[in-house]
Design an enzyme around this catalytic site. Structure first.
Site, PDB file in Angstrom:
ATOM      1  N   GLU A   1       0.878  -1.162   0.000  1.00 17.39           N
ATOM      2  CA  GLU A   1       0.000   0.000   0.000  1.00 17.39           C
ATOM      3  C   GLU A   1       0.921   1.218   0.000  1.00 17.39           C
ATOM      4  O   GLU A   1       1.515   1.553   1.027  1.00 17.39           O
ATOM      5  CB  GLU A   1      -0.901  -0.016   1.243  1.00 17.39           C
ATOM      6  CG  GLU A   1      -1.846  -1.216   1.290  1.00 17.39           C
ATOM      7  CD  GLU A   1      -3.159  -0.959   0.556  1.00 17.39           C
ATOM      8  OE1 GLU A   1      -3.623   0.202   0.540  1.00 17.39           O
ATOM      9  OE2 GLU A   1      -3.721  -1.915  -0.015  1.00 17.39           O
TER      10      GLU A   1
ATOM     11  N   CYS B   1      -2.381   9.187   3.023  1.00 13.92           N
ATOM     12  CA  CYS B   1      -1.974   8.675   1.720  1.00 13.92           C
ATOM     13  C   CYS B   1      -2.996   8.962   0.618  1.00 13.92           C
ATOM     14  O   CYS B   1      -2.640   9.024  -0.556  1.00 13.92           O
ATOM     15  CB  CYS B   1      -1.695   7.176   1.788  1.00 13.92           C
ATOM     16  SG  CYS B   1      -3.037   6.241   2.515  1.00 13.92           S
TER      17      CYS B   1
END
Lengths: 468, 450
Positions: A209, A243
């Site tokens: 990720e 993010c």
């Protein structure tokens, strides 16, 4: 290899079969729930010390969202664990055909500092649910949370099967020398490459990720105040250290002009006239990161904000106007409370701009015209997409959460986490009888046998008829 | 530089967007179907030249499956590719939430030499179906099939979107320096690591279909004649060169000789008195592998077979008994017509034996006792399983086909191919109005909001 002993201890526990029964997994997951309930205060304090995380945010992302994932998992685990029976073909009609969800074994979860509980706990929930033993490596940068996790998690989980390893780059490198059966990494693309390269030595499958620059296109037909609020919320949440935060805005010159007062209004509405005094606005996590983000302010012109305070690692909610693609703020993922606006002529130019760059974790598009939103969706590629809002796709656990290209590989949340940490094993349990039916497949091979095989194995296009 | 050009052209072709429409994808798949039907003779001839594979055998192993996969994919593609709505929560009740299936971009498929046609075609079908551009690299070891694929594909498919690259190790190494959006590799564990390391530089997801030693446990309580016939079929097809062939047998010493006798009888039934002259028995692919397999016989008790002829790469169907777990033949994947029998005193011992080794691609267990079969499955790990038969889980495309641990990662076949080669993009579309519901999440915070 200082961790060889630990890994081999966990592997022995794994081989003992301890983590496989559903009751065991449920009990460990329930213990995680108690961890979240009992240590809630400590979590809010630690994340406040680490990055000035506002307690509302910390409660929402580090506790509430985690409890949701926990409950979805506890509610559905028995269903997810069941063998998944599949459609059979003619030859296997009388057999039992199913997909078995096997745990991988000993898995490693490496978490970052920005949502330091959430980003190890949500993968951990899936890893435990899937029946694995787990080593958790929290980030050393969020050091108060790291200490909390290292000291308290073992009071809740079975330490034969679950361990926390602390440390920095050196410790992580040593850890990665060991063989794991799965590695789940959240962090930067450059470290992602290092993790995958280490995993390749052992043929360990990975989920990465990662990150990137998430573009946010605002069309000329939109509800300006609502756009401003949703963008400001998404950008300045956790002082920009998210993010999937909207990294930069793409819009026309006219829209930039219209947005500015609305953005200013939203910032004031949320954080007051002096955000430094607002309990709802965070800080940058460390000095190194503060220096890095501060440098990005030399891009375009500071239209709103721009103030900094090194002692507090405070950077004001900042909007930069007229930013050029060559400016510093457009060279790297910002990961701070700065929103550059890059002016484009129209939607097509915005789409070309987005497609000329590495594929991001998220793409955002705002428009009252659903056709515009759909165009941006159809003509770009990203991990996920949210139309007319920011961040929210993360909160729906029925949606897979992950990247593509530089922003990552693999996905999780909800059932996807359970599936990520399970090996899907194709199983066919046949009948020992009815051997005559197998005859066409055995040598000696003849055209007649082939004809029979074709008849039984072949899949015909619907609408095509075969004459006997 | 040649590789850079080929991949660059494929990427430009992908970026043009023409591989994305369902119409286009189905049109390409139809062309593939035509190719397989029109060039059947040439395909069978290439397979015969590479592996001494007979017509009906080659057809059933390599062409039938491909035609079946094509028919399945063409029928199901519209439903697979449709956006999939997902369950919403309270906060998203009024929104559109779905998963969009999107192509990854440029996919690399590296084939293997043992089933050289199907191992390139089946992944290719899935990659095209998912809307990608595909670079195909058939194995140079099966050179006739590689040449044929290189000749045929550009005649039927869009040559820019689906180029074929031929060559050996140097060419493949250069190819792997390029950036792909997914790599599917079929081959051995050692090269699998190299492929994944190369992929890591570009953060490219990989599907690795590797190998290992697939164990085959025969319980005392089973119809030995039937079990041995099925095992013989799976072991000696393609001269043992099958990634999911039963590699070795585990059974009680008391039934070992019966197992041998049953297999011998079946071999006679299948290939006749003189195996070498049977049109249905293949050859080892080349001298290097011939020598490798023959080397495994050293010091072993040969209960049947053992004959060989290097000139024609012929190795007779061979059975070894009382094999020691530490011998060479028990170290590496055999990939040849040699079947070792290792005796174990109980199913517990068999399970421990299997678990002390790397996770295999396939696992086989024969028993009349359903509970025992379930137990073996539950207490071991493998890519896939067939109980009371061998190989067959490969042919059911609703089952994901792939390995675990050293036998690989990822899976494909049928819908699983489509999913492997697609990006599942999470999409949430909200209304730009309706701001009131959002207010509870905005600062400034109050207890009420919490």
């Amino acid at each position: 290899n200082p961790y060889a002993g630990l890994v081999s201890h966990l592997r022995a526990s794994w081989l003992s079969g301890k983590t496989r029964p559903m009751e065991y997994r449920m009990a460990q997951l329930e213990a995680l729930g108690r961890f979240l309930d009992e240590k809630k205060q400590e979590i809010l304090e630690a994340t406040d010390l680490d990055m000035g995380k506002p307690s509302f945010e910390a409660y929402f992302t580090e506790v509430l969202l985690c409890k949701n994932e926990l409950n979805v998992t506890l509610n559905n685990l028995s269903h997810w664990m069941k063998d998944e029976h599949v459609d059979k073909n003619l030859v296997t009609q009388l057999d039992s055909a199913f997909i078995r969800k096997d745990p991988y074994g000993v898995v490693l979860i490496i978490a970052p500092w920005n949502y330091p509980i959430h980003l190890f706990l949500v993968p951990l929930i899936g890893a435990i649910a899937a029946g694995n033993c787990v080593i958790v490596k929290p980030s050393e940068i969020s050091k108060n949370t790291e200490r909390l996790v290292a000291e308290t998690l073992s009071c809740y989980l079975d330490d034969d099967c679950f361990a926390v390893v602390t440390g920095g780059v050196q410790e992580t490198t040593w850890l990665l020398e060991n063989k794991f059966d799965y590695i789940f990494f959240t962090g930067s693309p450059s470290v992602g490459r290092i993790v995958m390269t280490a995993a390749a030595k052992h043929l360990t499958p990975v989920t990465l990720e990662l990150g990137g620059k998430n573009p946010c296109y605002v069309s000329d037909t939109c509800d300006v105040p609502n756009v401003a609020r949703r963008v400001v919320w998404g950008r300045f949440f956790n002082a920009g250290q998210t993010c999937i935060a909207p990294d930069y805005l793409l819009c026309s010159l006219e829209m930039q002009e219209k947005l500015m007062p609305a953005l200013r209004e939203a910032i004031t509405e949320f954080f007051g006239p002096n955000p430094k005094e607002s309990p709802d606005f965070g800080r940058i996590v460390g000095d190194k990161q503060f220096q890095r983000v501060r440098k990005l302010l030399c891009s375009g012109r500071v239209a709103i904000g721009g103030q900094t305070d090194e002692a507090e690692r405070y950077i004001a909610p900042t909007i930069l106007a007229d930013v050029q693609p060559s400016d510093p703020a457009m060279q790297e993922e910002i990961f701070g409370p700065i929103l550059p606006i890059v002016v484009v002529a129209n939607m097509d130019e915005a789409i070309d701009f987005i497609n000329a760059r590495p594929r991001p974790l998220a793409v955002y598009a705002f428009s009252c015209d659903s056709k515009v939103v759909n165009q941006v969706l159809e003509r770009t590629s990203s991990g996920g997409f949210c139309g007319n809002d920011t961040l929210m796709h993360l909160t729906l656990s029925s949606l897979p959460f992950g990247g593509i290209g530089n922003s990552g590989l693999g996905k999780y949340h909800g059932k996807f986490t359970f599936d990520t940490f399970s090996h899907h094993r194709g199983c066919l349990h046949r009948n020992m009888g009815l051997e005559a039916l197998n005859a066409p497949r055995y040598p000696p091979y003849t055209q007649q046998k082939l004809g029979l095989l074709t008849a039984t194995f072949e899949v015909k296009r619907r609408g095509v008829c075969t004459l006997l | 530089e040649r590789m850079e050009k080929v991949v660059g052209r494929a990427r430009a072709a992908f970026n043009s967007g023409r591989s994305r429409s369902l119409q286009f994808r189905i049109q390409q798949l139809k062309a593939l179907e035509r190719m397989v039907q029109e060039k059947e003779k040439e395909i069978l001839a290439a397979l015969h030249a590479d592996l001494h594979k007979g017509g009906p055998n080659a057809y059933s192993h390599e062409i039938l499956g491909v035609l079946g996969e094509l028919a399945l994919v063409m029928e199901k593609l519209p439903s697979w590719a449709a956006p999939q709505p997902v369950k919403k929560n309270l906060m998203t009740m009024r929104d559109e939430a779905y998963i969009n299936f999107e192509p990854l971009g440029v996919v690399l498929i590296i084939g293997a030499w043992n089933y050289p046609f199907v191992l390139v075609m089946q992944p290719l079908i899935g990659a095209i179906a998912a809307g990608n551009a595909v670079v195909v690299k058939p194995s140079e070891v099966s050179e006739n099939t590689a040449k044929l694929v290189a000749d045929l594909l550009p005649q039927y498919l869009d040559p820019e979107l689906y180029p074929v690259v031929t060559g050996g190790v140097p060419e493949t190494t250069e190819l792997l320096t390029q950036r792909f959006d997914h790599i599917l590799y079929t081959g051995n564990t050692a090269v699998g690591k190299i492929v994944m390391a190369a992929a890591a530089k570009h953060l490219t997801p990989v599907t690795l279909e590797l190998g290992g030693k697939s164990p085959c446990y025969i319980d005392k309580d089973c119809d030995l004649a039937v079990a041995c016939r099925r095992i013989t079929w799976g072991k000696y097809m393609n001269c043992g060169q099958t990634c999911i062939a039963p590699d070795y047998i585990l059974c009680d010493p008391s039934i070992q000789s019966q197992v041998v006798e049953n297999i011998k009888a079946t071999l006679q039934e299948f290939y006749g008195e003189d195996v070498k002259s049977s049109p249905d028995y293949e050859r080892i692919v080349n001298k290097r592998h011939f020598r490798r397999v023959m080397g495994l016989l050293e010091g072993q008790k040969i209960a049947h077979g053992g004959e060989s002829d290097e000139a024609s790469c012929f190795i007779a169907p061979t059975i070894l008994t009382d094999v020691s777990p530490d011998s060479k033949v028990m170290e590496e994947e055999i990939f040849g017509p040699v079947l070792p029998i290792v005796t174990v005193k109980s199913v517990e011992e068999a399970i421990d034996f299997i678990n002390s080794r790397e996770k295999p691609l396939a696992l086989y267990v024969f028993s009349n006792n359903k509970k025992l079969i379930k137990r073996v499955i539950s207490e071991t790990s493998s890519g896939g399983v067939t109980g009371n038969d061998v190989i067959m889980h490969f042919f059911l495309s609703t089952l994901p086909f792939g390995g675990v641990g050293h036998s690989g990662m990822g899976a494909y076949h049928g819908k699983h191919s489509f999913e492997t080669f697609s990006h599942r993009r999470a999409c949430l579309i909200k209304d730009l109005k309706m701001e009131s519901t959002n207010k509870i999440r905005y600062p400034p915070v109050s207890q009420k909001k919490v």
